[in-house]
Write a protein that holds these residues in place. Structure first.
Motif, short mmCIF file in Angstrom:
data_model
loop_
_atom_site.label_atom_id
_atom_site.label_comp_id
_atom_site.label_asym_id
_atom_site.label_seq_id
_atom_site.Cartn_x
_atom_site.Cartn_y
_atom_site.Cartn_z
N LYS A 44 9.42 -1.58 -8.00
CA LYS A 44 8.54 -2.62 -8.54
C LYS A 44 7.06 -2.41 -8.56
O LYS A 44 6.81 -1.48 -7.97
CB LYS A 44 8.67 -3.86 -7.75
CG LYS A 44 8.09 -4.04 -6.18
CD LYS A 44 8.34 -5.19 -5.89
CE LYS A 44 7.36 -5.41 -4.41
NZ LYS A 44 7.12 -6.46 -3.79
N GLU A 45 6.32 -3.14 -9.28
CA GLU A 45 4.77 -2.93 -9.35
C GLU A 45 4.43 -3.32 -8.07
O GLU A 45 4.52 -4.43 -7.38
CB GLU A 45 4.45 -3.64 -10.41
CG GLU A 45 2.99 -3.51 -10.59
CD GLU A 45 2.15 -4.00 -11.91
OE1 GLU A 45 0.98 -3.54 -12.41
OE2 GLU A 45 2.83 -4.93 -12.54
N VAL A 46 3.31 -2.64 -7.62
CA VAL A 46 2.60 -2.91 -6.36
C VAL A 46 1.12 -3.88 -6.88
O VAL A 46 0.45 -3.00 -7.43
CB VAL A 46 2.38 -1.91 -5.45
CG1 VAL A 46 1.29 -2.44 -4.10
CG2 VAL A 46 3.37 -0.98 -5.16
N THR A 47 1.05 -4.93 -6.57
CA THR A 47 0.02 -5.95 -7.03
C THR A 47 -1.03 -5.65 -6.17
O THR A 47 -0.79 -5.19 -4.73
CB THR A 47 0.42 -7.29 -7.18
OG1 THR A 47 0.81 -7.87 -5.86
CG2 THR A 47 1.51 -7.44 -8.34
N LEU A 48 -2.46 -6.19 -6.27
CA LEU A 48 -3.45 -6.37 -5.03
C LEU A 48 -3.02 -6.87 -4.00
O LEU A 48 -3.19 -6.72 -2.86
CB LEU A 48 -4.59 -6.95 -5.83
CG LEU A 48 -5.95 -6.74 -4.76
CD1 LEU A 48 -6.32 -5.27 -4.38
CD2 LEU A 48 -7.06 -7.41 -5.45
N GLN A 49 -2.39 -8.08 -4.07
CA GLN A 49 -1.81 -8.90 -3.25
C GLN A 49 -0.66 -8.07 -2.26
O GLN A 49 -0.69 -8.52 -0.97
CB GLN A 49 -1.16 -10.37 -3.54
CG GLN A 49 -2.32 -11.11 -4.17
CD GLN A 49 -3.31 -11.54 -3.33
OE1 GLN A 49 -3.23 -11.88 -2.14
NE2 GLN A 49 -4.51 -11.33 -3.85
N ASP A 50 0.05 -7.23 -2.88
CA ASP A 50 1.09 -6.35 -2.04
C ASP A 50 0.14 -5.32 -1.14
O ASP A 50 0.68 -5.10 -0.19
CB ASP A 50 1.96 -5.77 -3.06
CG ASP A 50 2.75 -6.85 -3.76
OD1 ASP A 50 3.09 -7.85 -3.29
OD2 ASP A 50 3.03 -6.70 -5.03
N MET A 51 -0.88 -5.03 -1.70
CA MET A 51 -1.40 -3.76 -1.08
C MET A 51 -2.39 -4.23 0.26
O MET A 51 -2.32 -3.61 1.03
CB MET A 51 -2.59 -3.23 -2.09
CG MET A 51 -2.11 -2.84 -3.28
SD MET A 51 -3.55 -2.21 -4.37
CE MET A 51 -2.76 -2.25 -5.92
#
Length: 245
Positions: A148-155
């Protein structure tokens, strides 16, 4: 140190090296795909055209589909534009309605692969025959493990978004100094710092890329700001720090 002990330590070091290398993932294989098509029946240098350069990941169809979806979103330039169902459909639609000297360039390229991540850079350039075209930029930070894509919130660690943009503001101040604009009060007033959705987890730093006309005039192109990971301790989740995943 005895030869026997030295030999033992050498074997241990070699074994550890073998273990470490075993945990380094091989780059995810991809296939380049490039095409350029001119409007049917048109001849000459001013013919409308669509140039598409992308990459395909046979081992990860979800990433493949996301790249196409994100490139298609970059073709939407007004509220009236409808998203084409595929890049091939977009190409046909554009060429069918394009005027002389109109062209669209779309590109997806692998910027980096490191640790668990594949970093895709997305590029667009729409030329409608004016003085200059309009470029667009974007990134996909793709987790191979989670598919999946890692979003800024995920980071980010919880509650650290403000601190992240504070670190970005420091990077922006450094850019102003290095570009000799920090003492230009008019420039600083006209082109203040802004946030950007284009964030990439590169191996050596977190990269921010800005659309033209956002924090600088068109002539500056797509400005890049780099934040060293050393400034992001306690802000970014440890699993996204290079070598820590």
């Amino acid at each position: 140190m005895s030869l026997l002990k030295l030999a033992s330590l050498t074997c241990i070091a070699l074994a550890l090296g073998a273990c470490q290398s075993a945990f380094q993932p091989k780059p995810l294989a991809f296939t380049p795909d490039a095409s350029e098509q001119v409007k049917a029946g048109c001849k000459g240098d001013d013919c409308p055209l669509v140039n598409i350069e992308t990459v395909h990941f046979a081992a990860d169809p979800k990433l493949d589909a996301l790249i196409e979806q994100r490139l298609l979103k970059m073709t939407v330039n007004s509220p009236d534009d409808k998203l084409a169902p595929s890049l091939n459909a977009y190409r046909e639609q554009f060429l069918r309605t394009a005027d002389t000297r109109n062209s669209m360039y779309l590109q997806a390229k692998v910027r980096e692969q490191h640790d668990d991540l594949v970093i895709i850079e997305l590029i667009s350039y729409l030329d409608t025959g004016g003085a200059h075209g309009m470029p667009g930029r974007g990134f996909i930070n793709w987790s191979r493990k989670d598919h999946k894509e890692v979003t800024l919130q995920d980071m980010l660690l919880p509650g650290q978004e403000r601190a992240f943009w504070g670190a970005a503001k420091v990077a922006h101040n450094n850019w102003l100094i290095n570009s000799h604009r920090s003492n230009d009060a008019e420039f600083v007033k006209t082109w203040p710092f802004q946030q950007t959705p284009n964030v990439a987890l590169l191996k050596d730093s977190v990269l921010l890329k800005y659309d033209v006309y956002s924090i600088a005039p068109y002539s500056d192109g797509n400005v890049e700001l780099s934040i060293p990971y050393s400034r992001l301790n306690g802000i970014i989740k440890p699993e996204w720090l290079p070598g820590r995943g």
